[in-house]
Structure formats: C-alpha cells, structure tokens
Scaffold this motif. Structure first.
Motif, PDB file in Angstrom:
ATOM      1  N   GLY A   1       0.827  -1.203   0.000  1.00  0.00           N
ATOM      2  CA  GLY A   1       0.000   0.000   0.000  1.00  0.00           C
ATOM      3  C   GLY A   1       0.861   1.253   0.000  1.00  0.00           C
ATOM      4  O   GLY A   1       1.841   1.343   0.752  1.00  0.00           O
TER       5      GLY A   1
ATOM      6  N   GLY B   1      -0.681   7.075   2.962  1.00  0.00           N
ATOM      7  CA  GLY B   1       0.105   7.740   3.995  1.00  0.00           C
ATOM      8  C   GLY B   1       0.842   6.761   4.885  1.00  0.00           C
ATOM      9  O   GLY B   1       2.032   6.938   5.178  1.00  0.00           O
ATOM     10  N   ALA B   2       0.149   5.703   5.327  1.00  0.00           N
ATOM     11  CA  ALA B   2       0.783   4.747   6.245  1.00  0.00           C
ATOM     12  C   ALA B   2       1.921   4.008   5.541  1.00  0.00           C
ATOM     13  O   ALA B   2       3.012   3.857   6.097  1.00  0.00           O
TER      14      ALA B   2
ATOM     15  N   GLU C   1       1.790  -1.505  -4.743  1.00  0.00           N
ATOM     16  CA  GLU C   1       0.518  -0.769  -4.756  1.00  0.00           C
ATOM     17  C   GLU C   1      -0.371  -1.369  -5.839  1.00  0.00           C
ATOM     18  O   GLU C   1       0.062  -1.507  -6.983  1.00  0.00           O
ATOM     19  N   LYS C   2      -1.600  -1.695  -5.482  1.00  0.00           N
ATOM     20  CA  LYS C   2      -2.419  -2.398  -6.472  1.00  0.00           C
ATOM     21  C   LYS C   2      -3.010  -1.474  -7.545  1.00  0.00           C
ATOM     22  O   LYS C   2      -3.314  -1.916  -8.637  1.00  0.00           O
ATOM     23  N   MET C   3      -3.149  -0.201  -7.217  1.00  0.00           N
ATOM     24  CA  MET C   3      -3.776   0.711  -8.171  1.00  0.00           C
ATOM     25  C   MET C   3      -2.725   1.245  -9.157  1.00  0.00           C
ATOM     26  O   MET C   3      -1.531   1.197  -8.899  1.00  0.00           O
TER      27      MET C   3
ATOM     28  N   GLY D   1      -3.371   6.373  -2.367  1.00  0.00           N
ATOM     29  CA  GLY D   1      -4.566   5.900  -1.655  1.00  0.00           C
ATOM     30  C   GLY D   1      -5.537   7.021  -1.334  1.00  0.00           C
ATOM     31  O   GLY D   1      -5.628   8.024  -2.043  1.00  0.00           O
ATOM     32  N   ASN D   2      -6.262   6.835  -0.234  1.00  0.00           N
ATOM     33  CA  ASN D   2      -7.172   7.895   0.194  1.00  0.00           C
ATOM     34  C   ASN D   2      -6.397   9.084   0.733  1.00  0.00           C
ATOM     35  O   ASN D   2      -6.901  10.200   0.751  1.00  0.00           O
ATOM     36  N   THR D   3      -5.173   8.827   1.177  1.00  0.00           N
ATOM     37  CA  THR D   3      -4.415   9.922   1.791  1.00  0.00           C
ATOM     38  C   THR D   3      -4.197  11.059   0.803  1.00  0.00           C
ATOM     39  O   THR D   3      -4.300  12.228   1.162  1.00  0.00           O
TER      40      THR D   3
ATOM     41  N   ALA E   1      -1.268  -7.361  -3.795  1.00  0.00           N
ATOM     42  CA  ALA E   1      -0.956  -8.438  -2.849  1.00  0.00           C
ATOM     43  C   ALA E   1      -2.234  -9.221  -2.598  1.00  0.00           C
ATOM     44  O   ALA E   1      -3.301  -8.632  -2.422  1.00  0.00           O
TER      45      ALA E   1
ATOM     46  N   GLN F   1     -11.297   6.131  -2.570  1.00  0.00           N
ATOM     47  CA  GLN F   1     -10.801   5.690  -3.876  1.00  0.00           C
ATOM     48  C   GLN F   1     -11.225   4.232  -4.109  1.00  0.00           C
ATOM     49  O   GLN F   1     -11.491   3.506  -3.146  1.00  0.00           O
TER      50      GLN F   1
ATOM     51  N   ASP G   1      -8.426  -5.407   1.537  1.00  0.00           N
ATOM     52  CA  ASP G   1      -7.592  -6.575   1.199  1.00  0.00           C
ATOM     53  C   ASP G   1      -6.673  -7.005   2.342  1.00  0.00           C
ATOM     54  O   ASP G   1      -6.454  -8.195   2.572  1.00  0.00           O
TER      55      ASP G   1
ATOM     56  N   GLU H   1      -5.392   2.876   8.163  1.00  0.00           N
ATOM     57  CA  GLU H   1      -6.816   2.537   8.251  1.00  0.00           C
ATOM     58  C   GLU H   1      -7.058   1.031   8.299  1.00  0.00           C
ATOM     59  O   GLU H   1      -8.114   0.586   8.739  1.00  0.00           O
TER      60      GLU H   1
END
Ligand code: ADP
Length: 740
Positions: A256, A259-260, A279-281, A286-288, A443, A504, A510, A707
């Motif tokens: 991922g 942010g985290a 990163e899957k996208m 991410g949302n961050t 992943a 997003q 996952d 999250e």
C-alpha cells in the motif's frame, strides 16, 4: 549478499529504476521495454507503409517477430541529399534499437524524420493487425485548442496534427492533483500520440480527468476536420503474463502506497533498510492523497493564541470527573487531571491541550471502545510525526482550527491541494532513497513459514505472479474497506450498496482479508464512519468554498435556511441530524473573509460558482433566493449566529466554536450530504504496530498501520485524527522492525 543484490537489481529493473535514474516509477512493473511482450503483439513478417516526406513519398519497411522489431529500412528518393537523406539513413537503426517508432527526429531534417516515424508507426500498426488509419484520417495540419472541466478546474488542451496523424497532445493549463489527474494526463497524452488513437483507457482513480482530456482531444480532432471514429485503435497491451513466479527480496515489504505505507517505507529506508512498496492501483497515494489534509496534534506553540473559554473548561472538567470504564481509562483521566491542574495553576489564558487530553478526547469521542494504550501511543507521537513531515517539506497554514468533528482546536491544515502536501514529500523522499514503488501490483496472500510472515504473494496487471520476500517484516498499509460494498454491509447492514463513498476504488479491505486468513484478530469492524459534509450525488470530499478544514467560521443550515445542529458535534451526531433534514441535503455557509482563490483541494472557487456547485450572492437575501429558502430565513439564522459569536454561547445547540461572525459579503453556500468515509475497525495491533492473533500474541513478521488497523478511533473517528494516525503508525511499524 550476492543473492540479495541480484534480487534488488531485478526489483529495480522491474520497477524501471535503472532506466530512470533511480526514481520510483508509477507504472506497472512489467513494461514494454523490461518484460517480454506477450506472444501475438505482432504477427511475424515484413510490413511496408508510406508517408509524405519533404520531396515526395517516404517508404518504410519493418520486419518483426512476435514481440520485436528485427529490421527497418527506409527509402525516399525525393528527400534532399545531405539533409533529408541523413534521416533516411539514420532513423531505421534507431527504430530497431528502441524497438519502437517513438524516436527523436534527426535535427535539421524534421519533416523527413516525421514522415519516416509516421510510416514506421503505420507499418507496426499493420503488424499488430490494425487497419491503417492514415487512409481514413484526413485533417488540416495545425494546432487546435479545446477546454474541458476536469476534476479541479478546466483543462486547456492543445493538439497538433498533420494530414493524418496526431503529432502532439499538450495540456497547457490544468489544476489537476499531483499523482492523480496530473499523472493520468501524462500517461493518456503519451499513449494518444504513441498509438495514434483516442481510444485510451481511463486511469482508474482519475477517471474524471481522463475523460475530460479525451473529450478535449476529440474536440480538437473534430476541429481539425478529422473523424474521431477513425482514431479508435485500442492501445496494445504493454506487457504479458509471465510463465514463472518472480521472486523479489528486501528487508521490508510494504503493501500500500498511502500515507501509512509511504511513512513506513521512508522511515525504514531512512533507517538503512532496503524497502519495496507494492501498490495495487495504477496511481499511488490511496485515500491519503485525496484527503482534506487536516492533522490533529496538541501543539502549544501553534495554539498559544487560542482562548480558553468557560464552555471549553467545562468540557475538560466533565471528561476528568466521569466514572472510568477501565483502569487504563482511569489512569488517562488522572493524567489529564494532573496536566489540567498544572495549567490552571499557571494562570495561562491560552487553550488547554496536551497529548493526554487529545488521547482522552479520542477515546471518549469513540464511545470508550478504543484501546487506550494504542490511543496514548498515537497522541504522544503525532506532533513528532508532524515535525518529521515538516522536515520532509510539508507546509502548513499558520492557523489552528477545529476540523469537522474534531472536538478541539488542534487541527493543522496542510497547505497544498488535497493530500499532496503529505504524499508529495514522502514520495520525493522515497525517490531520494531509491525505494521502488511498484504500481498495479496487488498483494493477495501472506507467505508464512514456521508461523512467521516472511513475504507477500502478489499479482500484476497481466496476471503474472510475484513473491515479495521480506528479511525483516511485512507492513500491511492497505487502507480501509469503505469501497467494498459487501464487506461494509456485512458489518453495518445500514450501509447499502447504493450509498456513495469519499474513498478511492482500491479501498476494499484486502489487508484484513489476507491477515485474517492466517489467524489475525480484528477489532471494531462494525464501526464505519459516514462523513457529514461531502458532495451530494458523487460523495466526493471536495467542493467547498474555503481552505481550512475547520468549521470555526462556518454554519450549516437546512433547506429552510435554519441551523439544525451544533456544528462542532461528533461526525455521527452530525450525520444523524442531516438525515432528519429535507432531502438529506444541507448547505454550509460562509462569508467572503475566509474565501481564497482555491480551496484545500486546489479547486477554483469562482469556477465552482460558475458550474453551480457553490452558490454565491452579495447578500444573504440573494442566497435565500438562489436556494429557494423562505424569505428572511437565512438572514435571521445568521443574525442569531452573530449574536452567539458576540456572547460566546449557543443556547440552542450548544456550539463551542465562535471565531468570527458571518457578515462580509459576498456570501457562499455549498450543498453537502453524507458519504461513507472511514472504517474505524480493522486488524488488531499493539502499540508497536504488530498484528495480533486471536490470543493477543503478535504474529511474527507482520505489522499493520493506518486505516487497515483498528482500535484507535472506537465507534467514531474525530475529524483530523486519520492523517495523524496513518503517518504516525507507519513510522512506528518501521521503527519496530528496525528495533528502534
Ligand atoms: P492509509 O491512509 O491507511 O495509508 P490509504 O487509503 O491512503 O490508507 O492507502 C492504502 C493503499 O493501499 C491504497 O493506495 C490502496 O490502493 C493500496 N492497497 C489496497 N489493497 C492493496 C493490495 N491488495 N495490494 C497492494 N496495495 C493495496
């Protein structure tokens, strides 16, 4: 060591780092140059095509096998000797070497070069089995411009064409978000030129920008007299499924790139560890990177100017005199009490705050179901994390506010569009530290050996399999599950699939699925936050008429022009109150004193007004008229509110925030409605970010941050606590792995 080096080299190659001066690539690992093309990209054979050169026709013949250009020959008798003839001689070799017709023109003979390139492209299109487009496309050469509204503002696009091809697509002006729309523009524009097509897939996660760009380019082609339907060849696949499983290795594998994930990756890399982020996208962040960048931290220096009113004192006194629900709660209350007494004894008039009070409000605001130890670790570290972010380049506004549902004035506002002020500095530092960030790499399973997590199994966009093996630890930073419609309804049946989300598309839980499959425990899965003030219809966070996340200078009214809630209420209370209002739609109202050119998402306020997304009028009566509110209703509400500001008291709803009255026109109204926002529950972790099993023991090798983890926010997350949480626990996970 040698094996590790080889593995790292292959990772770098896979991520394109060695080809790009060690910058992480936001592209799928297997790209055309790095991995064998799948059988069938070309039908092996020899193909010829023509184009108009300087002095006549230029002919190019290419010979290909299934995946490569083997030979290229150009002929152009009419080209000027010593000028165009140089391109005829030199370019074919360059095309073979690049395995692409996308090569630079030879300087001094641009027209002949372009003709050779165009003919080579047409020959390769034949080899791919595509119809030769040039016959169907007839355009008037020139540069054409068009404008389309993207995600944040208008895109201004300039397309240059010759008789039969697109020579360039440039976005000359835009305000799209870094990492999102901006990245979509870069990729789509490049593909349109490379493959001479308007038929380029939108980039998931930046669909609005993608579609705006395609619409604008289509307009330009039409303007040039071209037929867009003749430019619809699909972009060929840029990679293919590999037969073997690719194995990569690093000290730390981070799943991922929000942010985290980036916080963990950068912290680990700064500590000397080798790190790979997957990163899957197709896009990172991410949302961050989509968030409003409100960040809570008790920060005495920044809070020094804020007054401590009697109502605020009452709030502290109430919280420290309750009956505790646990020993940890009692200890936390006692610690806040001691700090508060110290504060009172000091005679300070400034707002009281400290990590303990932040922790107690976080615990209470989540209905006392959170894990006090986790919350304390969080609150003790958020200011340090913020300072670390500032050292990496994050900039904040010089004012503290109270974010929507934040409960206290400790919200810092990052001064950059959306979450780019957080993801940007982390990404830049990851680049500097040579951390590969491999996108479109999902992943799907944790690899366990002898009870310890030693790696992650993942799949790329072409179905190729990978094993990312971790010498020291795997950090799950996969975010929440607000966009997993089944999962969210499983835990909260009220959240039906038709409900919109601020999230997003990749927020599908996952990490929770992978970790629970190997025995990890979860906590608080049923607590899912709905954000009160999102855009009606789309559920997007953006759209408001101000920069600060805080509601300090804002009131929220219903369609009747009346306040209906204490604007500094918890988010769940706010949402419940909105649901009672006509059509479930409300307006946040502010005056011009807090309006800047753009809002915190980089959107231009005047453009939003023009588009009818924000209402603006010189007088409150004018707003009432535009919004169809009863005459005099909003005027009366604002007059009442201004009186409350003067008296620092709200006798009707008990608001505690009274920064400024609403009195300087023009006035702004933004329609708002609830949208599914944050999943408070997730994997059970301890304060060192280790994932716990059902018996409460850490699962060796497995860490979770952000999250994906639960236990901090209880039933209800305070506004501004998420960015602080994800960045802080990302760092903690990495520090635990490093043993620091
Ligand atoms: P946080 O705020 O906790 O960092 P974000 O939503 O910002 O969460 O980031 C989580 C990131 O993890 C997103 O970019 C998301 O696409 C990515 N992600 C989710 N599931 C997977 C997965 N299975 N493999 C790789 N990346 C994932």
């Amino acid at each position: 060591m040698k094996k590790l080096l080889v593995c790292l080299l292959s990772v770098l190659l896979a991520a394109g780092l060695l080809l790009t001066g060690c910058a992480p690539r936001q592209a799928s690992a297997p790209e055309a140059e790095q991995t064998p093309a799948p059988a069938g990209i070309y039908t092996p054979g020899t193909y010829t095509a023509e184009a108009a050169g300087f002095g006549g026709t230029v002919t190019v013949t290419v010979t290909v096998d299934g995946e490569k250009i083997l030979d290229c020959v150009a002929a152009g008798d009419g080209e000027t000797q010593g000028v165009g003839s140089i391109a005829v001689e030199e370019l074919p070799a360059k095309i073979v070497e690049a395995n692409s017709a996308e090569v630079d023109a030879v300087s001094g003979c641009t027209i002949t070069s372009k003709a050779i390139i165009q003919a080579a492209k047409a020959a390769l299109a034949q080899a791919r089995g595509e119809e030769a487009q040039s016959a169907a496309v007839r355009m008037t050469p020139g540069t054409y411009t068009a404008t389309e509204y993207g995600n944040n503002d208008y895109l201004e696009v300039a397309v240059t064409v010759d008789e039969s091809s697109i020579l360039s697509v440039e976005v000359t002006k835009h305000a799209e978000t870094r990492f999102l729309g901006e990245e979509a523009i870069r990729r789509i524009a490049a593909d349109m030129v490379e493959y001479q097509t308007l038929n380029v897939d939108s980039i998931t996660g930046a669909t609005i920008t993608s579609n705006a760009l395609k619409a604008a380019v289509t307009k330009c082609i039409e303007e040039a007299g071209g037929d867009p339907s003749a430019l619809q060849n699909p972009v060929p696949p840029k990679g293919g499924k590999k037969a073997d499983v690719t194995v990569e290795q690093a000290d730390v594998i981070v799943v991922g790139s929000g942010g985290a994930g980036l916080s963990a990756a950068v912290t680990a890399a700064q500590g000397g560890a080798s790190v790979i982020v997957i990163e899957k996208m197709p896009l990172i962040g991410g949302n961050t990177v989509r968030c409003a960048s409100a960040y809570n931290a008790a920060d005495p220096e920044m809070q020094a100017e804020l007054p401590m009113t009697d109502t605020l004192k009452e709030a502290v006194e109430k919280a420290i005199s309750e009956t505790p629900v646990s020993e940890e709660h009692a200890r936390l209350m006692a610690d806040v009490k001691a700090k508060y007494e110290e504060y009172l004894a000091s005679g300070s008039q400034a707002l009281f705050d400290c990590p303990e009070w932040h922790a107690l409000q976080t615990f209470n605001g989540g209905d006392k179901v959170g894990d006090v130890l986790l919350i304390r670790k969080y609150a003790e570290n958020v200011l340090d994390t913020l300072k670390w972010m500032l050292s990496l380049g994050t900039e904040i506004l010089p004012k503290i506010s109270q974010g929507a549902g934040a409960l206290w004035q400790r919200t810092h506002q990052v001064d950059a569009p959306a979450g780019t002020g957080l993801i940007g500095p982390l990404y830049d530092e990851a680049v500097r530290l040579n951390v590969p960030i491999i996108t479109e790499m999902r992943a799907d399973e944790l690899i366990v050996e002898n009870g310890a997590v030693v790696g992650v199994h993942a799949v790329d966009a072409y179905g190729s399999e990978y094993k990312f093996m971790a010498n020291k630890g795997v950090v799950l930073a996969t975010g929440g599950f607000s966009n997993n419609k089944e999962m969210r309804q499983q835990y909260d049946p009220m959240l039906t699939p038709d409900m919109v989300s601020t999230n997003q598309p990749g927020a599908t839980g996952d990490g929770i699925v992978m970790a629970t499959a190997i025995g990890a425990a979860t906590t608080g899965m049923e607590y899912i936050q709905v954000y009160p003030l999102a855009t009606p219809g789309t559920g997007a966070l953006q759209g408001r008429a101000r920069k600060m996340s805080g509601l300090d200078d804002v009131i929220v009214v219903n369609k009747e022009g009346r306040r209906f809630v204490n604007e500094d209420a918890r988010r769940d209370e706010f949402v419940a109150a909105i649901k009672q209002q006509t059509d479930g739609i409300v307006y946040d109202i502010n005056d011009s004193t807090i309006v800047e050119e753009t809002n915190s998402f980089g959107e231009n306020i005047e453009t939003l007004v023009k588009l009818g997304r924000i209402y603006k009028a010189d007088t409150l009566a004018g707003l009432e008229e535009q919004l169809g509110m009863p005459k005099g209703s909003l005027e009366q509400t604002v007059a009442e509110y201004n009186e409350m500001v003067a008296n620092k008291s709200d006798p009707v709803f008990g608001r505690k925030l009274f920064d400024k009255p609403i009195e300087v026109g023009p006035f702004y109204a933004t329609p708002r409605a609830p949208s599914i926002h944050h999943t408070m529950g997730g994997l059970r972790i301890n304060p060192d970010a280790q994932v716990l099993d059902q018996s409460g023991k850490p699962i060796p090798g497995l860490y979770a941050a952000g999250e994906v983890a639960g236990g901090i926010h209880g039933t209800n997350r305070l506004g501004g606590n998420a960015t602080a949480d994800v960045l802080t626990f990302g760092r903690i996970a990495a520090k635990t792995i490093l043993g620091k």
